[in-house]
Scaffold this motif. Structure first.
Motif, mmCIF file in Angstrom:
data_model
loop_
_atom_site.group_PDB
_atom_site.id
_atom_site.type_symbol
_atom_site.label_atom_id
_atom_site.label_comp_id
_atom_site.label_asym_id
_atom_site.label_seq_id
_atom_site.Cartn_x
_atom_site.Cartn_y
_atom_site.Cartn_z
ATOM 1 N N GLY A 126 0.800 -1.213 -0.042
ATOM 2 C CA GLY A 126 -0.107 0.025 0.019
ATOM 3 C C GLY A 126 0.813 1.293 0.007
ATOM 4 N N ASN A 127 2.118 1.102 -0.038
ATOM 5 C CA ASN A 127 2.819 2.446 -0.365
ATOM 6 C C ASN A 127 2.738 2.907 -1.394
ATOM 7 O OD1 ASN A 127 4.524 1.821 1.982
ATOM 8 N ND2 ASN A 127 5.740 0.441 1.049
ATOM 9 N N ILE A 128 2.523 4.306 -1.514
ATOM 10 C CA ILE A 128 2.077 5.102 -2.543
ATOM 11 C C ILE A 128 3.162 5.806 -3.264
ATOM 12 C CG2 ILE A 128 0.183 6.652 -3.886
ATOM 13 C CD1 ILE A 128 -1.446 6.027 -1.474
ATOM 14 N N PHE A 129 3.677 5.725 -4.638
ATOM 15 C CA PHE A 129 4.878 6.194 -5.153
ATOM 16 C C PHE A 129 4.342 7.219 -6.165
ATOM 17 C CE2 PHE A 129 6.228 2.187 -3.435
ATOM 18 C CZ PHE A 129 7.507 2.460 -2.641
ATOM 19 N N ALA A 130 4.312 8.566 -6.128
ATOM 20 C CA ALA A 130 4.269 9.491 -7.259
ATOM 21 C C ALA A 130 5.512 10.065 -7.750
ATOM 22 C CB ALA A 130 3.324 10.627 -6.517
ATOM 23 N N VAL A 131 5.645 10.014 -9.144
ATOM 24 C CA VAL A 131 6.901 10.299 -9.795
ATOM 25 C C VAL A 131 6.762 11.475 -10.659
ATOM 26 C CG1 VAL A 131 9.066 9.408 -10.839
ATOM 27 C CG2 VAL A 131 8.082 8.147 -9.035
ATOM 28 N N ARG A 132 7.530 12.696 -10.628
ATOM 29 C CA ARG A 132 7.409 13.638 -11.764
ATOM 30 C C ARG A 132 8.664 13.297 -12.458
ATOM 31 N NH1 ARG A 132 9.755 18.860 -12.194
ATOM 32 N NH2 ARG A 132 8.204 20.530 -12.962
ATOM 33 N N PRO A 133 8.673 13.289 -13.808
ATOM 34 C CA PRO A 133 9.677 12.929 -14.688
ATOM 35 C C PRO A 133 10.664 13.903 -14.656
ATOM 36 C CG PRO A 133 7.507 12.755 -15.772
ATOM 37 C CD PRO A 133 7.273 13.298 -14.461
ATOM 38 N N GLY A 134 11.837 13.663 -14.932
ATOM 39 C CA GLY A 134 12.900 14.554 -15.111
ATOM 40 C C GLY A 134 13.507 14.531 -16.683
ATOM 41 N N LEU A 135 14.612 15.080 -16.714
ATOM 42 C CA LEU A 135 15.209 14.950 -18.205
ATOM 43 C C LEU A 135 15.813 13.649 -18.592
ATOM 44 C CD1 LEU A 135 16.970 18.284 -18.225
ATOM 45 C CD2 LEU A 135 15.208 17.690 -19.744
#
Length: 506
Positions: A126-135
């Motif tokens: 149930g860990n929630i990982f939100a990832v914002r892209p980089g270059l």
């Protein structure tokens, strides 16, 4: 031709715009004239890369204090606890892990981060990982994180501040058209508190490979004890299909903002704690077995009073802690049969022992294993009887439930926090310190470079409805968190090599 920092700073301020709800074409930025145009090698002209930022430009990435506090208090509608003041925000929190209230807060987390263009992944814990892209998205993200679950009588800042500050960081990047060299992530860890399912930091422990997922999934809630972690994850819809593992969701680093939960920063009149590590601790369960008997017909010498014996053990644990410059606490105590006119025949209690060094905690445990059976047998161990009639001998069982060795955080992350605190608040507003409490960063540090940022809380009070952190201090901590991530992202780009210390790699 490069611009003076002051002119580019002004241009950056003018150019700041909010991202649309989903990533797409940017809102056209105002025409600034050819002299203000900078050409980036890997991103459109309307964005700014973290590698282009000097210290002055980093200061322009400003946390919105009002927005941060709005998020904190908005999310506290789910699981609102005991009221301690007259203002609408003067309540505690009772948002236990995997409850309906926790589900609502999780849903908010997913919605807020997806609206900022993040890819959201839920793992088998149930860990929630939100990832914002980089270059460069071929390498793991630099993460910030904490937890949204609380104690049964907790406050509004423990864990919650670290998660909402991460959301605010993502919003500031969006507001200022900031593009990181590597992806940046935010994680909400499951059941950090261990209040409902009695193993603290359990989900980050599974992620790190330190706790078997079968053991975690089978944990039963403390009360009433019918549901397991797995059944509740399924019920609220957060039993993810991604394996709970650092291999499936790798991290380049983990930064965690948290209230200190102690009085040291406030006493020293400092605004930021640069956390270099976490002290060691063990959790024990002690079961004392005596005999149920009638209170009116059984004289003192003929009793095997489990509660009286347990109380002697708890008091003795405090003496041991004092002698060893350690800590000892009992937070759970259950007795049977639970009748006014029956001498308790069985008592089970928890024992939490802590110290900065592993050797001290080990010494404490050895003393407990040696002395508690003597107390159960009626022997006087350093005045444990206090003149009480000993009565009959009892039995004692001691089980170690949890062990968290002392943790030393990574020098690169500590440096990023230290430099950020100095840049934002000046040279005399921070201090280095060791955390007395366990956090998810303990397990994160086993698999990636890690550090923490502490901000003061009033009178050092935490795990209490009156837990309180000033708005300005919340914002300062979030500002240091944001800048630490930017500094670490720049460092990764400058090095582009593996760390010397295994298993960390850029």
């Amino acid at each position: 031709m490069s611009l003076p920092a002051s002119r580019f700073t002004a241009a950056l301020r003018i150019a700041s715009r909010r991202y649309p709800a989903q990533r797409g074409a940017p809102t056209p930025r105002p025409h600034l004239g050819r002299e203000h145009v900078r050409c980036f090698s890997g991103s459109p002209r309307w964005q700014i890369r973290t590698k282009e930022m000097n210290d002055d430009l980093m200061k322009d990435l400003k946390v919105n204090q009002a927005r941060l506090m709005e998020d904190i208090h908005y999310t506290c509608q789910w699981g609102t606890g005991e009221r301690w003041g007259e203002k609408p925000t003067e309540t505690g929190m009772a948002r236990l892990a995997l409850s309906d209230a926790d589900k609502a807060a999780r849903d908010w987390f997913v919605e807020a981060t997806e609206a900022l263009g993040c890819k959201v992944t839920v793992d088998a814990m149930g860990n929630i990982f939100a990832v914002r892209p980089g270059l460069r998205n071929d390498k793991p993200p630099t993460f910030v994180g904490s937890h949204l679950d609380t104690q049964p009588s907790g406050g509004r800042y423990d864990g919650i501040l670290g998660v909402t500050a991460g959301v605010e960081m993502l919003r500031v990047f969006a507001d200022n058209w900031t593009e990181t060299e590597y992806p940046v992530g935010l994680v909400n860890w499951t059941n950090e508190e261990g209040a409902r399912f009695p193993m603290s930091m359990v989900a980050s422990g599974v992620w790190a490979g330190s706790i078997p997922i079968e053991a975690a999934h089978s944990l039963r809630e403390v009360h009433p004890g019918t549901e397991t972690m797995k059944s509740e994850l399924q019920r609220i819809g957060y039993l993810g299909s991604t394996p709970a593992s650092y291999e499936s969701m790798p991290m380049a680093a983990h930064f965690e903002l948290h209230i200190e939960q102690g009085p040291l920063l406030e006493m020293a009149n400092k605004k930021i704690g640069v956390v270099t590590g976490v002290q060691a601790y063990k959790w024990l369960t002690v079961k004392v077995k005596g005999r149920d008997t009638h209170t009116g017909t059984t004289d003192l010498k003929s009793r095997a009073d489990a509660l009286l014996t347990a109380s002697k053990m708890i008091l003795h644990s405090h003496r041991l802690a004092t002698a060893n410059c350690a800590l000892a606490s009992t937070g759970i105590l259950n007795l049977k049969p639970g009748s006014t006119n029956t001498v308790p025949g069985e008592v089970t209690f928890s024992l939490d022992i802590r110290a900065p060094k592993d050797e001290t905690v080990d010494k404490m445990k050895d003393s407990i294993l040696r002395d508690f059976p003597k107390i159960a047998a009626g022997e006087d161990v350093e005045g444990s009887n206090h003149g009480c009639t000993s009565g009959l001998s009892l039995e004692v069982e001691i089980v170690e439930d949890f062990d968290s060795p002392a943790t030393n955080f990574h020098a690169d992350c500590i440096t990023a926090v230290r430099q950020s605190a100095k840049s934002i608040l000046g040279p005399n507003q921070s201090m280095e310190m060791t955390s007395g409490a366990g956090h998810d960063s303990v397990y994160a540090s086993k698999r990636c470079p890690t550090s923490m940022i502490f901000v003061p809380c009033r009178e050092g009070v935490s795990h209490n409805p009156r837990e309180f952190c000033k708005e300005q201090d919340c914002a300062s901590g979030a500002q240091v968190l944001l800048q630490s991530v930017v500094r670490f992202d720049r460092m990764r780009d400058e090095r582009r090599v593996s760390w010397k210390q295994e298993p960390y790699t850029l």
